[in-house]
Design an enzyme around this catalytic site. Sequence first.
Site, PDB file in Angstrom:
ATOM      1  N   GLU A 224      38.173  57.193  74.713  1.00  0.00           N
ATOM      2  CA  GLU A 224      38.330  57.793  76.037  1.00  0.00           C
ATOM      3  C   GLU A 224      37.145  58.720  76.307  1.00  0.00           C
ATOM      4  O   GLU A 224      36.878  59.634  75.524  1.00  0.00           O
ATOM      5  CB  GLU A 224      39.639  58.570  76.115  1.00  0.00           C
TER       6      GLU A 224
ATOM      7  N   TYR B 128      35.528  58.457  84.827  1.00  0.00           N
ATOM      8  CA  TYR B 128      36.403  58.312  83.651  1.00  0.00           C
ATOM      9  C   TYR B 128      36.318  56.884  83.135  1.00  0.00           C
ATOM     10  O   TYR B 128      36.360  55.917  83.907  1.00  0.00           O
ATOM     11  CB  TYR B 128      37.854  58.616  84.043  1.00  0.00           C
TER      12      TYR B 128
END
Length: 417
Positions: free
Chosen positions: A227, A139
């Site tokens: 993101e 991530y």
Amino acid sequence: MFALTKKLSNLKTVARTKQVRNLNLQEFQSKSLCDKFGLRTQKWVVATNGKDGQDLAKKHLHAKELVVKAQILAGGRGKGTFDNGFKGGVHLCNTSEEAGALVQKMVGHNLITKQTPPSGVPVRTVMIAEAIDISRETYVSILMDRDYGGPVFVYSPKGGMDIEEVAHSDPGAIFTEPVDINAGPSQAQCEKIATQLGFKGALLADAAKQLDNLYKLFIQLDCTQVEVNPFAETTDGKVYIADAKLNFDDNASFRQKEVFTLHDPTEDDPREVEAAKFNLNYIGMEGNIGCMVNGAGLAMATMDIIKLHKGDPANFLDVGGGANEKQVTEAFKILQGDPQVKAILVNIFGGIMKCDIIANGVVAAARAVQLRVPLVVRLAGTNVELGKKILKESGLPIETAENLDDAAKKAVAAISH
């Protein structure tokens, strides 16, 4: 670190609840921007019908496996259901013919997920992409952070899952790296991040390069947040931006005209679209008491106190500090045009906008829209007595309140009778 991960969680929450003037892009649009900055994404095409899907996939995509994804601005697509009974907004297939057939079942139908209205959202486009064989998911995000006074990488080797859950269950697996906004990330910083994400050998250099490109996208497109989840490692030894969400600074729209032209208003709440025309901040909710206030803080307090007295706010509507009579009238039209609204509560603090001016606006608006629901008005601040006098002498069925608590009680009581 906890404060920053909490902030990331809050940013996501705000994105779900604040007025949607922020630019929201479909997945294929985000991938298109990533491609321009040298970020590695799967090859993809977009189709609006089954034949186009089959033809485009056959011409441009050559992987053994394809992923077909309905394009709507909502999560949970894979577990969603279409109004025609077809299940799943995300499917894997092996041929262009199969891809075309899947597109045909999706386009023109509403996809219902946990994040859509009960009736779902119409699917107009479908993305077909080459599937990648992911061996590991990480991530990565970049956001502006006040504490650091600039951009910060927030990242974790635990990708492919909800970052808030990672922060809760394993906070030590989340790392942060502040960046000098004038210099950008150094090679050493990008390599440090890639190392902490678990990339090794040739993959480390690849990941570092992708991180540098991601930062360039963030800065050059005036993003407030980028993101990537997952920032993926594949079995053939490559790093992919497998899924990206981009948020942009609305104040930079004059600089990012090409990006902002990508906005498709068809999925926006029509009430929010109408409110934006008159520079009103509106968010629709599920209650039955319409709220008109000036100031976001006052709006939150108003909604809270309505809930305290067992009522349900139908919206967040902020007319701002300098609203004129026209804006107030349009605000009333939006509120009364919502069939859920059974009462309206106006809560105004007169500072820049004096109470007598807002009172005249309320009276004019109530007459213009032919008020059909109970109206409770609470005024405070500059020229408050004059404002109350105008409301009282209007001859309209306007109930005034002495304070916010009194106003909330009266609004809740108005729909209980």
